[in-house]
Design a protein around this motif. Structure first.
Motif, PDB file in Angstrom:
ATOM      1  N   ASP A 130       0.065  -6.527   3.899  1.00 15.06           N
ATOM      2  CA  ASP A 130       0.122  -5.267   4.858  1.00 15.06           C
ATOM      3  C   ASP A 130      -0.503  -5.446   6.127  1.00 15.06           C
ATOM      4  OD1 ASP A 130       1.959  -3.720   3.182  1.00 15.06           O
ATOM      5  OD2 ASP A 130       0.638  -3.673   2.042  1.00 15.06           O
TER       6      ASP A 130
ATOM      7  N   CYS B 118      -4.167  -6.662   0.339  1.00 18.95           N
ATOM      8  CA  CYS B 118      -3.680  -5.875   1.746  1.00 18.95           C
ATOM      9  C   CYS B 118      -3.503  -6.699   2.749  1.00 18.95           C
ATOM     10  CB  CYS B 118      -4.740  -4.676   1.922  1.00 18.95           C
ATOM     11  SG  CYS B 118      -4.128  -3.295   3.186  1.00 18.95           S
TER      12      CYS B 118
ATOM     13  N   GLN C  82       0.829  -1.283  -0.012  1.00 20.57           N
ATOM     14  CA  GLN C  82      -0.128  -0.072  -0.089  1.00 20.57           C
ATOM     15  C   GLN C  82       0.842   1.173  -0.015  1.00 20.57           C
ATOM     16  OE1 GLN C  82      -3.498  -0.456  -0.153  1.00 20.57           O
ATOM     17  NE2 GLN C  82      -3.036  -2.481  -0.371  1.00 20.57           N
TER      18      GLN C  82
ATOM     19  N   ARG D 176      -6.747   5.918   6.370  1.00 14.98           N
ATOM     20  CA  ARG D 176      -5.638   6.392   5.797  1.00 14.98           C
ATOM     21  C   ARG D 176      -5.536   6.926   4.406  1.00 14.98           C
ATOM     22  NH1 ARG D 176      -0.425   5.940   4.311  1.00 14.98           N
ATOM     23  NH2 ARG D 176      -0.664   3.655   4.553  1.00 14.98           N
ATOM     24  N   GLN D 177      -5.929   5.911   3.657  1.00 13.61           N
ATOM     25  CA  GLN D 177      -6.188   5.996   2.015  1.00 13.61           C
ATOM     26  C   GLN D 177      -7.136   6.395   1.545  1.00 13.61           C
ATOM     27  OE1 GLN D 177      -2.468   2.748   1.901  1.00 13.61           O
ATOM     28  NE2 GLN D 177      -4.531   2.238   1.197  1.00 13.61           N
TER      29      GLN D 177
ATOM     30  N   HIS E 189      -7.021   0.558   9.272  1.00  9.52           N
ATOM     31  CA  HIS E 189      -6.161   1.722   9.165  1.00  9.52           C
ATOM     32  C   HIS E 189      -5.741   2.141   7.875  1.00  9.52           C
ATOM     33  CE1 HIS E 189      -2.636   4.366  10.211  1.00  9.52           C
ATOM     34  NE2 HIS E 189      -2.035   3.618   9.425  1.00  9.52           N
ATOM     35  N   HIS E 190      -5.495   1.148   7.052  1.00  8.54           N
ATOM     36  CA  HIS E 190      -5.066   1.492   5.716  1.00  8.54           C
ATOM     37  C   HIS E 190      -6.444   1.900   4.825  1.00  8.54           C
ATOM     38  CE1 HIS E 190      -1.762  -1.153   6.023  1.00  8.54           C
ATOM     39  NE2 HIS E 190      -1.082  -0.288   5.434  1.00  8.54           N
TER      40      HIS E 190
END
Length: 265
Positions: A189, A185, A161, A198-199, A194-195
């Motif tokens: 990761d 993902c 990511q 955040r993204q 969270h990913h």
């Protein structure tokens, strides 16, 4: 709530490909995606979509020679002209099918690639994506990049990511987005919520599958109900692609949709 799109490269494999459109519609799906449309004329696919009352959500740019193991052209030095041709061909299909987004597969690094080779791939990738985004913008189409796990696709150039976010920043195109696949993902990761958070502003499309075996989303280690709930809270308005391999017959495995407690139509 996000809309669910059937991935016809994986779902409804009990039917020939062109018959999967009707099968998906009968099962309640309103959108479809798949790997590649290029074996069929755009007119034929357009008719299948119209007959089934479906929207075309996504497909990939031509990947190079898939049969010999190529998995995309976007980062391959020396293949720039072929990549540009692939963009034009994909956009021809996208316009005919009213498809709003295309995935540009990055391609593979050689097993012996050193830092210089990696740098050349990165520079080529950024340059090619700028071209693809500029061409796609002419028909109001998005271009997507997707980190793919290297267990399923060894040596794939884009697998994390963080790398994808770096590429989006380097390219700097308003119509270049992240294809956020929860399956890939989780393998590479983890930390999915969270990913996602955040993204979020960079996410153009979401795909789901159970981990670790890529079966129905409710099988395995990922709490997809929690993740889709959070996606809704964040305000996601796009499609969620069902890109998984059914354990048995596709229809028998669709019970997971009822667990969402939503009308996904």
């Amino acid at each position: 709530m996000p809309r669910l799109a059937a991935n016809l490269s994986m779902l409804f494999n009990e039917h020939d490909f062109l018959d999967r459109f009707a099968a998906a519609s009968e099962a309640g799906f309103k959108g479809v995606e798949y790997l590649f449309p290029y074996a069929y004329a755009p007119k034929i696919l357009r008719e299948k979509l119209d007959d089934a009352g479906l929207e075309q959500v996504l497909f990939n740019l031509p990947p190079g020679d898939w049969e010999v193991g190529e998995r995309g052209l976007a980062s391959l030095p020396g293949r720039e002209a072929e990549f540009r041709d692939s963009v034009i061909e994909a956009l021809r299909y996208a316009e005919a099918l009213n498809c709003p987004q295309l995935h540009a597969m990055a391609g593979l690094l050689s097993e012996s690639a050193n830092s210089e080779a990696y740098k050349a791939h990165q520079e080529t990738y950024v340059k090619n994506l700028r071209f693809a985004a500029a061409e796609a913008a002419k028909i109001d189409c998005k271009v997507l990049i997707e980190p793919i796990n290297i267990r399923d696709m060894p040596n794939y150039f884009l697998s994390h990511q963080a790398h994808a976010m770096e590429v989006l920043t380097a390219v700097g195109a308003d119509n270049l987005y992240l294809q956020f696949d929860l399956y890939h993902c989780q393998i590479m990761d983890g930390d999915l919520t969270h990913h996602m958070e955040r993204q979020f502003s960079s996410i153009g499309h979401v795909q789901i599958a159970g981990v670790p075996k890529r079966n129905e989303p409710d099988v395995g280690e990922v709490n997809f109900i929690s993740l889709l709930k959070r996606l809704k809270e964040l305000g996601y308005q796009g499609w969620v692609g069902c890109e998984y391999r059914p354990v048995g017959e596709t229809i028998k495995g669709l019970g997971w949709i009822n667990k969402l407690n939503i009308d996904f139509n």
